[in-house]
Design a protein around this motif. Structure first.
Motif, PDB file in Angstrom:
ATOM      1  N   ALA A   1      -7.874   2.351   4.266  1.00  0.00           N
ATOM      2  CA  ALA A   1      -8.241   1.534   5.487  1.00  0.00           C
ATOM      3  C   ALA A   1      -6.951   1.584   6.497  1.00  0.00           C
ATOM      4  O   ALA A   1      -7.205   1.291   7.710  1.00  0.00           O
ATOM      5  N   HIS A   2      -5.895   1.482   5.979  1.00  0.00           N
ATOM      6  CA  HIS A   2      -4.660   1.350   6.813  1.00  0.00           C
ATOM      7  C   HIS A   2      -4.426   2.514   7.902  1.00  0.00           C
ATOM      8  O   HIS A   2      -3.482   2.392   8.888  1.00  0.00           O
ATOM      9  N   LYS A   3      -5.090   3.652   7.624  1.00  0.00           N
ATOM     10  CA  LYS A   3      -4.965   4.574   8.716  1.00  0.00           C
ATOM     11  C   LYS A   3      -6.185   4.232   9.843  1.00  0.00           C
ATOM     12  O   LYS A   3      -6.033   5.485  10.846  1.00  0.00           O
ATOM     13  N   LEU A   4      -6.805   3.413   9.862  1.00  0.00           N
ATOM     14  CA  LEU A   4      -8.047   3.261  10.720  1.00  0.00           C
ATOM     15  C   LEU A   4      -8.037   1.910  11.501  1.00  0.00           C
ATOM     16  O   LEU A   4      -8.668   1.501  11.894  1.00  0.00           O
ATOM     17  N   GLY A   5      -6.654   1.160  11.405  1.00  0.00           N
ATOM     18  CA  GLY A   5      -6.690  -0.033  11.958  1.00  0.00           C
ATOM     19  C   GLY A   5      -6.902  -1.156  10.925  1.00  0.00           C
ATOM     20  O   GLY A   5      -7.109  -2.462  11.269  1.00  0.00           O
ATOM     21  N   GLY A   6      -7.028  -0.935   9.792  1.00  0.00           N
ATOM     22  CA  GLY A   6      -7.349  -1.770   8.483  1.00  0.00           C
ATOM     23  C   GLY A   6      -6.316  -2.212   8.003  1.00  0.00           C
ATOM     24  O   GLY A   6      -5.088  -1.679   8.125  1.00  0.00           O
ATOM     25  N   PRO A   7      -6.193  -3.197   7.048  1.00  0.00           N
ATOM     26  CA  PRO A   7      -5.049  -3.905   6.423  1.00  0.00           C
ATOM     27  C   PRO A   7      -4.681  -2.957   5.188  1.00  0.00           C
ATOM     28  O   PRO A   7      -5.455  -2.116   4.571  1.00  0.00           O
ATOM     29  N   PRO A   8      -3.372  -2.861   4.829  1.00  0.00           N
ATOM     30  CA  PRO A   8      -2.915  -2.127   3.640  1.00  0.00           C
ATOM     31  C   PRO A   8      -3.776  -2.720   2.411  1.00  0.00           C
ATOM     32  O   PRO A   8      -4.208  -3.984   2.407  1.00  0.00           O
ATOM     33  N   GLY A   9      -3.627  -2.013   1.447  1.00  0.00           N
ATOM     34  CA  GLY A   9      -4.207  -2.511   0.141  1.00  0.00           C
ATOM     35  C   GLY A   9      -5.766  -2.247   0.099  1.00  0.00           C
ATOM     36  O   GLY A   9      -6.183  -3.122  -0.870  1.00  0.00           O
ATOM     37  N   CYS A  10      -6.418  -1.394   0.658  1.00  0.00           N
ATOM     38  CA  CYS A  10      -7.896  -1.397   0.624  1.00  0.00           C
ATOM     39  C   CYS A  10      -8.124   0.126   0.768  1.00  0.00           C
ATOM     40  O   CYS A  10      -7.741   0.798   1.802  1.00  0.00           O
ATOM     41  N   GLY A  11      -8.665   0.492  -0.299  1.00  0.00           N
ATOM     42  CA  GLY A  11      -8.992   2.262  -0.243  1.00  0.00           C
ATOM     43  C   GLY A  11     -10.369   2.260  -0.858  1.00  0.00           C
ATOM     44  O   GLY A  11     -11.091   1.451  -1.382  1.00  0.00           O
ATOM     45  N   ALA A  12     -10.559   3.441  -1.205  1.00  0.00           N
ATOM     46  CA  ALA A  12     -11.996   4.057  -2.107  1.00  0.00           C
ATOM     47  C   ALA A  12     -11.618   5.303  -2.599  1.00  0.00           C
ATOM     48  O   ALA A  12     -10.906   6.190  -2.270  1.00  0.00           O
ATOM     49  N   LEU A  13     -12.296   5.664  -3.644  1.00  0.00           N
ATOM     50  CA  LEU A  13     -12.245   6.807  -4.434  1.00  0.00           C
ATOM     51  C   LEU A  13     -13.719   7.341  -4.420  1.00  0.00           C
ATOM     52  O   LEU A  13     -14.504   6.619  -4.706  1.00  0.00           O
ATOM     53  N   ILE A  14     -13.845   8.623  -3.779  1.00  0.00           N
ATOM     54  CA  ILE A  14     -15.084   8.920  -3.711  1.00  0.00           C
ATOM     55  C   ILE A  14     -15.414  10.087  -4.865  1.00  0.00           C
ATOM     56  O   ILE A  14     -14.538  11.185  -4.883  1.00  0.00           O
ATOM     57  N   LEU A  15     -16.536   9.891  -5.586  1.00  0.00           N
ATOM     58  CA  LEU A  15     -16.928  10.962  -6.765  1.00  0.00           C
ATOM     59  C   LEU A  15     -18.067  11.846  -6.404  1.00  0.00           C
ATOM     60  O   LEU A  15     -19.015  11.259  -5.635  1.00  0.00           O
ATOM     61  N   ASN A  16     -18.027  13.026  -6.739  1.00  0.00           N
ATOM     62  CA  ASN A  16     -19.278  13.768  -6.719  1.00  0.00           C
ATOM     63  C   ASN A  16     -20.113  13.554  -7.812  1.00  0.00           C
ATOM     64  O   ASN A  16     -19.856  13.117  -8.524  1.00  0.00           O
TER      65      ASN A  16
END
Length: 285
Positions: free
Chosen positions: A214-229
Motif C-alpha cells: 500500500a505504501h506505493k499508493l499513498g497508503g501507510p507502511p505495513g500493509c501488503g498482500a500476497l496474490i496466489l494463482n
C-alpha cells in the motif's frame, strides 16, 4: 535580506515516490475515522467482531476485483517484503521436506527482501541459488533464463524495478515459464497503481504468486498482500515462518472507502481509494 550567520531554511520537496508515496489526505482522514469507532477481533462472533470481518472481506473483494483475481487467492501481509519472504521460505522448506535443496533463480537487480535472504540461505546450505544476469538496459538475460528454468524450482523476478523503474518484458518471460514447471514469484509492488494488473489473463497467468504493497499508493507502511494463482495454494499457516516474517499471528489488510463502489474501471483510481489499517491480532481467515 538573510542575516549574516543564518541560513535560509527551504521547505523540503519530496520527490522519491519510487520508494514510497506520502500518505494521502483521503487515507489519513479515513484512518482517523476508523480509529475513532469500536472495532473488534474479526474472528470473534460478537457484533463488533463480525463488523470487522465484513470490512476485511469487503477490502479483499475490492482489491481482488481491481487486479483480476478471486478473493480467495488474496492473503494479507505486513507488506511487500513479508509477502516475498513468505513465498521464498515456503519454497525452500518444501524442498527440504523432500530431502533436497531448492534450486532458486533470482534477478540480479531483485529487491533486497529477496536477494539477501536467498544468498543467506545458500550460505547455510538450504538452497542452491542462480543469479539471473541483466543487460545494460536492466532486462534479464532470457537465454540464461531459458537454460536455468528447465531444472529450477523457483524464479523470483520482479515486474518493475524499485530503483530504476525498468519494466521487465513480462510476455517474453511468461513464454519461457510456460515451457517449464517452475514457480514464478513476481514482486509487483512497483507496478501496482501505475499499470493495470490482471492476474486472470495475458502474461500474468504464468505468474504463480505476486506481492503488492500500500505504501506505493499513498497508503501507510505495513500493509501488503500476497496474490496466489489457481495452481499454487498453500495455507496461510504454511506461509508463515516465525524466524523470517515478523508478527506471525497478525494480519494486516487494506480497507476501502464506499467511493470505491462507484464502478470506476481505472486500476489507479481503485488503488488511490485503498487505505491500510493494522487490525488487532487475528488468526487464519
Amino acid at each position: 535580506m538573510i542575516e549574516r550567520g543564518r541560513k535560509k531554511r527551504m521547505k523540503p520537496c519530496y520527490l522519491d515516490y519510487n520508494a514510497g508515496e506520502p500518505i494521502s489526505e483521503f487515507v489519513a482522514q479515513t484512518l482517523t475515522e476508523l480509529h475513532s469507532i469500536p472495532m473488534g477481533n474479526p474472528n470473534s462472533l460478537h457484533s463488533l467482531g463480525m463488523k470487522a470481518r465484513r470490512e476485511v472481506n469487503r477490502a479483499r473483494d475490492v482489491i481482488a476485483r481491481a487486479i483480476g483475481t478471486h478473493p480467495s487467492k488474496l492473503r494479507f501481509t505486513a507488506g511487500g517484503s513479508s509477502a516475498n519472504t513468505s513465498v521464498l521460505v515456503h519454497s525452500v522448506m518444501s524442498a527440504l521436506g523432500e530431502g533436497r535443496r531448492a534450486r532458486i533463480i533470482y534477478g540480479a537487480t531483485e529487491h533486497p527482501s529477496l536477494r539477501q535472504p536467498i544468498l543467506n540461505m545458500e550460505r547455510q546450505g538450504l538452497c542452491k541459488a542462480h543469479e539471473l544476469r541483466v543487460n545494460s538496459k536492466g532486462q534479464p538475460n532470457l537465454d540464461q533464463l531459458q537454460e536455468l528454468a528447465q531444472e529450477a524450482d523457483g524464479l523470483f523476478l520482479m515486474a518493475a524495478n524499485n530503483e530504476t523503474g525498468v519494466l521487465h518484458d513480462m510476455a517474453a518471460i511468461s513464454r519461457i515459464i510456460d515451457t517449464s514447471n517452475i514457480h514464478w514469484h513476481c514482486d509487483a509492488v512497483q507496478l501496482l497503481g501505475k499499470q493495470r494488473l490482471n492476474f486472470g489473463s495475458g502474461s500474468w497467468r504464468s505468474v504463480s504468486s505476486a506481492s503488492v504493497s500500500a505504501h506505493k499508493l499513498g497508503g501507510p507502511p505495513g500493509c501488503g498482500a500476497l496474490i496466489l494463482n489457481a495452481s499454487y495454494n498453500p495455507t496461510l499457516r504454511q506461509l508463515r515462518c516465525q524466524f523470517v516474517v515478523a508478527n506471525e499471528n497478525a494480519e494486516y489488510f487494506f480497507l476501502t472507502n464506499p467511493l470505491s463502489n462507484r464502478g470506476t474501471d481505472s486500476l489507479h483510481d481503485h488503488a488511490k481509494l485503498i487505505c491500510g489499517l493494522k487490525m488487532c491480532q487475528i488468526g487464519n481467515p
